[in-house]
Design a protein around this motif. Structure first.
Motif, PDB file in Angstrom:
ATOM      1  N   LEU A  74       0.830  -1.208   0.000  1.00  0.00           N
ATOM      2  CA  LEU A  74       0.000   0.000   0.000  1.00  0.00           C
ATOM      3  C   LEU A  74       0.862   1.255   0.000  1.00  0.00           C
ATOM      4  N   ALA A  75       1.925   1.240   0.806  1.00  0.00           N
ATOM      5  CA  ALA A  75       2.813   2.399   0.856  1.00  0.00           C
ATOM      6  C   ALA A  75       3.460   2.652  -0.505  1.00  0.00           C
ATOM      7  N   GLU A  76       3.867   1.571  -1.176  1.00  0.00           N
ATOM      8  CA  GLU A  76       4.473   1.718  -2.498  1.00  0.00           C
ATOM      9  C   GLU A  76       3.463   2.190  -3.531  1.00  0.00           C
ATOM     10  N   HIS A  77       2.255   1.623  -3.485  1.00  0.00           N
ATOM     11  CA  HIS A  77       1.240   1.973  -4.478  1.00  0.00           C
ATOM     12  C   HIS A  77       0.843   3.439  -4.378  1.00  0.00           C
ATOM     13  N   PHE A  78       0.692   3.934  -3.146  1.00  0.00           N
ATOM     14  CA  PHE A  78       0.245   5.310  -2.955  1.00  0.00           C
ATOM     15  C   PHE A  78       1.397   6.283  -2.707  1.00  0.00           C
ATOM     16  N   ALA A  79       2.640   5.824  -2.974  1.00  0.00           N
ATOM     17  CA  ALA A  79       3.824   6.668  -2.795  1.00  0.00           C
ATOM     18  C   ALA A  79       3.821   7.304  -1.412  1.00  0.00           C
ATOM     19  N   MET A 116      -8.355   7.205   1.144  1.00  0.00           N
ATOM     20  CA  MET A 116      -8.729   7.502   2.524  1.00  0.00           C
ATOM     21  C   MET A 116     -10.199   7.901   2.619  1.00  0.00           C
ATOM     22  N   THR A 117     -10.677   8.628   1.625  1.00  0.00           N
ATOM     23  CA  THR A 117     -12.090   9.032   1.609  1.00  0.00           C
ATOM     24  C   THR A 117     -13.004   7.814   1.548  1.00  0.00           C
ATOM     25  N   PHE A 118     -12.687   6.894   0.646  1.00  0.00           N
ATOM     26  CA  PHE A 118     -13.506   5.691   0.529  1.00  0.00           C
ATOM     27  C   PHE A 118     -13.353   4.781   1.751  1.00  0.00           C
ATOM     28  N   ARG A 119     -12.184   4.801   2.388  1.00  0.00           N
ATOM     29  CA  ARG A 119     -12.018   4.033   3.631  1.00  0.00           C
ATOM     30  C   ARG A 119     -12.939   4.585   4.721  1.00  0.00           C
ATOM     31  N   ILE A 120     -13.105   5.905   4.742  1.00  0.00           N
ATOM     32  CA  ILE A 120     -14.013   6.505   5.714  1.00  0.00           C
ATOM     33  C   ILE A 120     -15.452   6.099   5.402  1.00  0.00           C
ATOM     34  N   VAL A 121     -15.801   6.071   4.098  1.00  0.00           N
ATOM     35  CA  VAL A 121     -17.133   5.609   3.709  1.00  0.00           C
ATOM     36  C   VAL A 121     -17.335   4.161   4.154  1.00  0.00           C
ATOM     37  N   GLN A 122     -16.328   3.335   3.936  1.00  0.00           N
ATOM     38  CA  GLN A 122     -16.409   1.945   4.387  1.00  0.00           C
ATOM     39  C   GLN A 122     -16.557   1.873   5.899  1.00  0.00           C
ATOM     40  N   ALA A 123     -15.819   2.729   6.613  1.00  0.00           N
ATOM     41  CA  ALA A 123     -15.903   2.756   8.073  1.00  0.00           C
ATOM     42  C   ALA A 123     -17.288   3.168   8.547  1.00  0.00           C
ATOM     43  N   THR A 147      -9.498   3.263  -6.922  1.00  0.00           N
ATOM     44  CA  THR A 147      -8.717   4.495  -6.950  1.00  0.00           C
ATOM     45  C   THR A 147      -7.232   4.218  -6.841  1.00  0.00           C
ATOM     46  N   SER A 148      -6.436   5.135  -7.371  1.00  0.00           N
ATOM     47  CA  SER A 148      -4.984   5.073  -7.230  1.00  0.00           C
ATOM     48  C   SER A 148      -4.456   6.319  -6.522  1.00  0.00           C
ATOM     49  N   ASP A 149      -5.359   7.136  -5.991  1.00  0.00           N
ATOM     50  CA  ASP A 149      -4.987   8.354  -5.276  1.00  0.00           C
ATOM     51  C   ASP A 149      -5.152   8.129  -3.778  1.00  0.00           C
ATOM     52  N   TYR A 150      -4.132   8.466  -2.998  1.00  0.00           N
ATOM     53  CA  TYR A 150      -4.171   8.192  -1.559  1.00  0.00           C
ATOM     54  C   TYR A 150      -5.307   8.946  -0.867  1.00  0.00           C
ATOM     55  N   THR A 151      -5.532  10.193  -1.255  1.00  0.00           N
ATOM     56  CA  THR A 151      -6.601  10.978  -0.629  1.00  0.00           C
ATOM     57  C   THR A 151      -7.968  10.352  -0.902  1.00  0.00           C
ATOM     58  N   LEU A 152      -8.194   9.939  -2.146  1.00  0.00           N
ATOM     59  CA  LEU A 152      -9.457   9.281  -2.473  1.00  0.00           C
ATOM     60  C   LEU A 152      -9.568   7.937  -1.768  1.00  0.00           C
TER      61      LEU A 152
END
Length: 410
Positions: free
Chosen positions: A41-46, A107-114, A100-105
């Motif tokens: 994940l760290a590598e994918h999202f730089a 995180m946004t979708f992770r919040i939706v999942q949460a 998504t391939s953008d870290y901010t997006l």
């Protein structure tokens, strides 16, 4: 869940237990199955592994705030509809994460999942609705024990998914499992009228009622501090084992498999203790083990080099204490307001996840020795919880002797 207490047949009881255990699985799955994928994940999202660890803490906080609304609403409009809606939202959030391939997006979708996963707070309300007495207490012990088993299995599953499908594999599996739980909830739960009377707007007064009770908040804080000790280790474990000790994802998953076995041992001990000592004594015994774990961890971090053994030994002690203390504290808290089981579960789970998320985030950002920081955390939290439990017991004794009313102060 229904008007009055529903008579539950043996078949319905088995269905309820399987649904509750499935909810427990999905409650830990989005957190723990991703642990072996931290480097990917760290590598994918730089990004960095620390940023990914913070995303886990943020996910827990997101669940906590979602629960604030879900629990009290379930007291008014029923459990089934909210559980189905929550599962649907969590599925949509998981789909967004894999797209998504953008870290901010991400995180946004992770919040939706949460937010969707906040519906799992209803598991405690369903236990309160459908079971009574000793059976209810044993089921809560079973749920905490199952949590540990699922925690131990999830990283191993995550390692397999990472090797075969990449980090997105864990999200696809979550989507499939969530769909199964959604179907099971649709078939098993009825749509009867809830116990609580009133409108959804009354949830504010319900929160004032439960959160205004010192004993209620105290027991949930005790449960929260015990949970925070476990959750902090889970969040920083990839940083210790994979980042500092340079273990492979497979070796890391095997270590957590051993860690999860401590939950089984703790669950057996908690079941035996529940038949012999009071829940108040179980709380003291569990918190004392957590305190011992903190002292052992500090000693090992001071005199021995960092290794899987020096981390695992105190964590096994801590996990046994957590498994003993949490169900006892939760049962005491949930028994205070049975007519507001949803509100009680939401208030308590929000306290638990906020404490777990914030404390784990602070530990992961610690510039010092993570092992020592974790040890200090165990000592501090267990001492506060023991003092709080003593205060609750003293206050209850004063009230019982007629020196003060339950809503007053001694």
């Amino acid at each position: 869940m229904l008007e009055g207490r529903t008579v539950v047949t043996t078949r319905q009881r088995r269905g309820a237990i399987s649904l509750l255990l499935a909810m427990v699985l999905l409650g830990v799955f989005p957190l723990d199955v991703l642990l072996p994928s931290f480097p990917a994940l760290a590598e994918h999202f730089a990004s960095t592994p620390t940023d990914i660890a913070l995303s886990i803490s943020l996910f827990a906080v997101g669940i906590a705030f979602a629960q604030l609304l879900i629990g009290p609403l379930s007291d008014v409009i029923g459990r089934k509809g909210l559980l189905l809606a929550g599962m649907a939202v969590s599925i949509l959030g998981a789909i967004g994460c894999v797209m998504t391939s953008d870290y901010t997006l991400f995180m946004t979708f992770r919040i939706v999942q949460a937010i969707g996963c906040g519906c799992f707070v209803l598991s405690q309300a369903l236990v309160q609705d459908l079971f009574e007495g000793a059976e209810r207490d044993r089921l809560r012990i079973l749920m905490v024990t199952a949590t540990g088993i699922f925690i131990s299995i999830s990283p191993l599953a995550g390692t397999f998914l990472q090797a075969t499908l990449g980090w997105r594999g864990s999200f696809w599996l979550f989507i499939a499992l969530a769909a199964v739980v959604l179907l099971k909830a649709w078939l098993f739960l009825d749509g009867g009228r809830p116990v609580a009377k009133g409108t959804p707007l009354n949830f504010l007064s319900a929160y004032r009622r439960v959160l205004g009770d010192f004993e209620f908040v105290g027991y949930w804080l005790i449960s929260a501090f015990a949970f925070a000790c476990h959750f902090s280790f889970i969040v920083i474990s990839p940083l210790i084992f994979m980042d500092q000790l340079q273990l492979s994802a497979y070796d890391f998953s095997l270590i957590l498999l051993i860690y999860g076995a401590a939950y089984v041992t703790g669950g057996i001990a908690a079941t035996l203790l529940s038949r012999r000592i009071s829940s108040a004594q179980q709380i003291v015994a569990g918190l004392s083990l957590i305190l011992l774990a903190g002292l052992v961890m500090l000693f090992l971090s001071q005199y021995l080099a960092l290794s899987p053994v020096t981390v695992l030994i105190p964590m096994l002690i801590c996990t046994a204490g957590t498994t003993i203390a949490r169900p006892a504290a939760t049962s005491r808290a949930m028994g205070l307001f049975p007519e507001n089981a949803g509100t009680s579960a939401s208030a308590g789970s929000t306290i638990i996840f906020i404490c777990g998320g914030l404390i784990s985030a602070l530990i992961s950002l610690s510039p010092g020795n993570l092992q020592a920081t974790l040890g200090y955390c165990f000592v501090l939290l267990s001492c506060i919880a023991l003092a709080l439990n003593k205060r609750i017991s003293h206050r209850a004794s004063v009230i019982e002797n007629g020196a003060v009313t339950p809503s007053g102060s001694d």
